[in-house]
Motif scaffolding. Structure first.
Motif: not given
Length: 158
Positions: A139-153
């Protein structure tokens, strides 16, 4: 705002590394480390065959692997749903500025780790459960669009 724009540019280099990655990343954030995976790699309840999954970790204080300091580790793992094993294929290490510092290929003749055993790492076990057994991630997932955005997040603090 200027810092975020700079970080997005820096992470564009990471995006070039994974041009084949999907736009659907799931990120989990913690106090000292964050991790995420490319949900587009994983099917649903694929009980037979192999899945190649991409995941990433970020350690706020950094770490050292084979003598190389890093903050991000992007791992390619082969999940064998039929044999119920996992095998790390490659780990790419990046520094805090998203610059590639090393790529480590796993020994292709080393035996795969059984999912039920202690040799498989926790993230590989979670990915196996999602891709091969249709289980849900933590639980506690954050959905992010794109690899670079995921790394930044993974890197940014709230």
């Amino acid at each position: 705002m200027r810092r975020i724009a700079f970080l997005l540019l820096a992470f564009a280099g990471l995006n070039a590394h994974t041009a084949w990655a999907s736009d659907n990343w799931i990120v989990y954030r913690g106090q000292s480390a964050s991790w995420g995976y490319d949900a587009g790699d994983l099917g649903h309840n694929q009980q037979f065959g192999q899945i190649t999954a991409t995941s990433a970790t970020y350690k706020r204080k950094g770490d050292i692997l084979d003598g190389v300091p890093y903050r991000y580790a992007v791992t390619t793992t082969v999940l064998d749903c039929t044999e119920r094993t996992v095998r790390i294929k490659e780990i790419a290490l990046y520094d805090n500025d998203a610059s590639l510092v090393d790529k480590l290929a796993a020994n292709p003749t080393a035996p795969a780790a059984p999912v039920a055993g202690n040799d498989a790492d926790q993230i590989s076990k979670i990915l196996f459960g999602i891709g091969c057994q249709d289980k849900h991630g933590p639980t506690g997932a954050i959905e992010v669009k794109g690899f670079a955005a995921a790394m930044l997040r993974m890197k940014l603090t709230d």
